[in-house]
Scaffold this active site. Sequence first.
Site, PDB file in Angstrom:
ATOM      1  N   LYS A  21       0.834  -1.210   0.000  1.00  0.00           N
ATOM      2  CA  LYS A  21       0.000   0.000   0.000  1.00  0.00           C
ATOM      3  C   LYS A  21       0.864   1.254   0.000  1.00  0.00           C
ATOM      4  CE  LYS A  21      -2.106  -1.212   3.817  1.00  0.00           C
ATOM      5  NZ  LYS A  21      -1.495  -2.534   4.017  1.00  0.00           N
ATOM      6  N   THR A  22       1.842   1.261   0.891  1.00  0.00           N
ATOM      7  CA  THR A  22       2.704   2.434   0.965  1.00  0.00           C
ATOM      8  C   THR A  22       3.482   2.579  -0.342  1.00  0.00           C
ATOM      9  OG1 THR A  22       2.844   2.142   3.350  1.00  0.00           O
ATOM     10  CG2 THR A  22       4.506   3.550   2.341  1.00  0.00           C
ATOM     11  N   ASP A  39      -1.691   7.760   3.792  1.00  0.00           N
ATOM     12  CA  ASP A  39      -1.300   6.408   4.202  1.00  0.00           C
ATOM     13  C   ASP A  39      -1.976   6.101   5.538  1.00  0.00           C
ATOM     14  OD1 ASP A  39      -0.057   3.978   4.103  1.00  0.00           O
ATOM     15  OD2 ASP A  39       1.981   4.726   4.386  1.00  0.00           O
ATOM     16  N   GLU A  40      -2.192   4.835   5.828  1.00  0.00           N
ATOM     17  CA  GLU A  40      -2.745   4.399   7.122  1.00  0.00           C
ATOM     18  C   GLU A  40      -4.063   5.102   7.431  1.00  0.00           C
ATOM     19  OE1 GLU A  40      -1.074   2.118   8.893  1.00  0.00           O
ATOM     20  OE2 GLU A  40       1.049   2.335   8.388  1.00  0.00           O
ATOM     21  N   GLN A  97      -5.550  -3.243  10.775  1.00  0.00           N
ATOM     22  CA  GLN A  97      -4.418  -2.629  11.477  1.00  0.00           C
ATOM     23  C   GLN A  97      -4.812  -1.330  12.157  1.00  0.00           C
ATOM     24  OE1 GLN A  97      -0.405  -2.918   9.569  1.00  0.00           O
ATOM     25  NE2 GLN A  97      -1.607  -3.543   7.795  1.00  0.00           N
ATOM     26  N   ARG A 120       5.130  -7.625  10.876  1.00  0.00           N
ATOM     27  CA  ARG A 120       6.338  -6.814  10.670  1.00  0.00           C
ATOM     28  C   ARG A 120       7.489  -7.684  10.195  1.00  0.00           C
ATOM     29  NH1 ARG A 120       4.102  -3.172   9.203  1.00  0.00           N
ATOM     30  NH2 ARG A 120       2.319  -4.529   9.464  1.00  0.00           N
TER      31      ARG A 120
END
Length: 708
Positions: free
Chosen positions: A55-56, A237-238, A268, A644
């Site tokens: 996504k980033t 983002d996020e 998330q 992660r």
Amino acid sequence: MALLANRPLAIIPAPEAPMNRPEPRAPASLNNAQMRAVHHLDGPCLVLAGAGSGKTRVIVHKIARLLQHGLGPKQIAALTFTNKAAQEMRERAKALVGPRAAKDLAVSTFHSLGVRMLRADGTRVGLKPNFSILDSDDVLALIRDAGGCSDNALARRWQWAISLWKNQGLDADAAEATATGDDQRVAARVMRRVQERLQAYQAVDFDDLIQLPLLLLQRDAEARARWQAQFQHILVDEVQDTNAVQYALLKALTGERGLFTAVGDDDQSIYGWRGATIDNLKQLPLDYPALSVIALEQNYRSTGHILRAANAVIAGNPKLFEKKLWSDLGDGDPVRLIECDSEEHEAERAVARIQSLRAGQTDGGSTSGSTLRFADFAVLYRANHQARVFEQKLRAAQIPYKVSGGQSFFDRAEIKDLCAWLRLIVNNDDDPAFLRAVTTPKRGIGHQTLAALGEFAAPRKTSLFDALFAPSLAAALKGKAVDALHEFGRDVHTLQERATHTTGTEDAKALLLDWLSDIRYEQHLHDGEDSQKLAEARWRNVLDFIDWMARRCGGDEDTGGAAQRQSVLQVAQTISVIISLADRGDEQDVVTLSTLHAAKGLEWPHVMLASVNEGLLPFRSGDDDMTAERLQEERRLMYVGITRARYTLCVSTLKRRKKGRDTVIGVPSRFIGEMKLDEAKLQEDPRARLKKLRDAMAAKVAAAPGLR
Ligand code: ATP
Ligand code: MG
């Protein structure tokens, strides 16, 4: 080897080679779904996908695409959750589009964007051009004072309540109207007083940095048109961790056109406790019927065992959006489970794991041949205080590390002292800053004098600083006290004057060092510290801070928008935002110790998830009820933690754990079972393995007749 914690220049980020990319990957490429998101330019776009699905990466590539499409770098805003994420994004963009264009992109946090907007247009919402920004400690002090309360825990509860209200876009009146129960009503009344004081001090808190720009856009058509024209495309983002006010700001900035790209993952969302709401994700398709929703399904980060464990855990939560996530990176190593006797034992085993993997030992005991960097490792845990024991053991083993998400460099007393001075030169009405600066270093102005000054200022409705120069002050205070106050006033003015005109790294540094020498700050540190070593360490921090500021004056660092030369005064104005959201962002070869919250968006080849016990993760304080919502948020944290890891994941539990002053039996977290690790091996402690080996040898020796 010098430890990061003691390295003097640790706060200066080295822009090249971001830490979380241990080895170069295949040349920049995108899969079909990513490509669709990047090429969707003429309408709103939401990329909704699981962890590690790129996504980033979509955001970074889309920036390049928009530039290609003809937008100027200044017309593109990319909003991230932390300053560190902004820095990382700027670096990634720089690699793709070159330093020139990257420099002018508006890559920043929502808060930094808010500062930029208020700096330009604050007067339109009742702020003076030079307003102060209070950090959370300053606000707490203000709340204690406004609420007449010496109980820190209660003041903190008020602070939470007030912040949550603000994040929902409520003012004190609206908060009082929605308050249920006496506690909330009292908090709402405190909120009103706090707001009045903020207004009087010409200060804003962090929540205001979002709320006031929103007000500006809502109320002021001219400003709205200008800002909407400024940003032709906004990338976020996020997005799952935006709160209601941030979402409203995004909407107000993009206007009817809705030219934005938001990426996020509802699984998330881990900032519900701070007012973030997944409702924004549900609201997006309703607010923007033309919204294009794109799913990404391939995970490029983690090997199969890790990804399956993550998917299994998150399956326990109700689904907002159905998602599939697969990886073609092979199964990789099974997830390791380690049972430790205590926190110390856990930290020792983490150190041992780092050492053995670095020495080329794979999990199975064979040698892998490649040498790993320290930066390939992260230890993740639920709460800040858990870092301590890992720090001790890493230090003892001479392994360099950094702690992120914990107490920041900028929370240190010496740095806050200097920030108080800087805030005061930015905004003379900032009374809390005045009180700290006038007493640090001590200049013979005592509490009695300050109380008298306060009594003088209050009925006249002036700030303490303005009161200094009132002709009638001499009648109200003793002559000596007035002289001392005047001298302080002159010092502040001198600094203010010079700071307004000084730009560039070298000049800024010279000015700041002069100032410290004028106020004899180094001497002050030595006077206040019994140990000379400690005073010297504090002074080194001060010098780091000066360096850091000076570099910003030279335009070397991310300045929350375009990076250009700034005056010391301009840098001072943004300082509390930069430092509070900053991770020092250095890219050295060090092990990362991080809270799960601060690890969001990042990745490491080798991750250890520590103390995965009931009570710690899921976290439970006291006898709190664990509501279904809270448990789900804790489960999402576990999901964030697992995802992660790229190649190995080691999850440890404690057999006994500290709880306050007691030691209690540790119960493995329910999330361990939820990972469904049938292939996981319970890894044996090397010490126990050695002991077993020794015992077996001893038994053999004892049994061999000839050797008796
Ligand atoms: P998170 O949910 O944790 O924020 P994300 O969805 O933002 O993750 P990224 O960080 O963008 O994912 O990507 C994860 C990793 O996968 C990165 O190392 C990235 O470089 C890599 N990656 C993403 N897309 C691709 C691709 N198409 N080809 C190769 N590598 C990719
Ligand atoms: Mg990401």
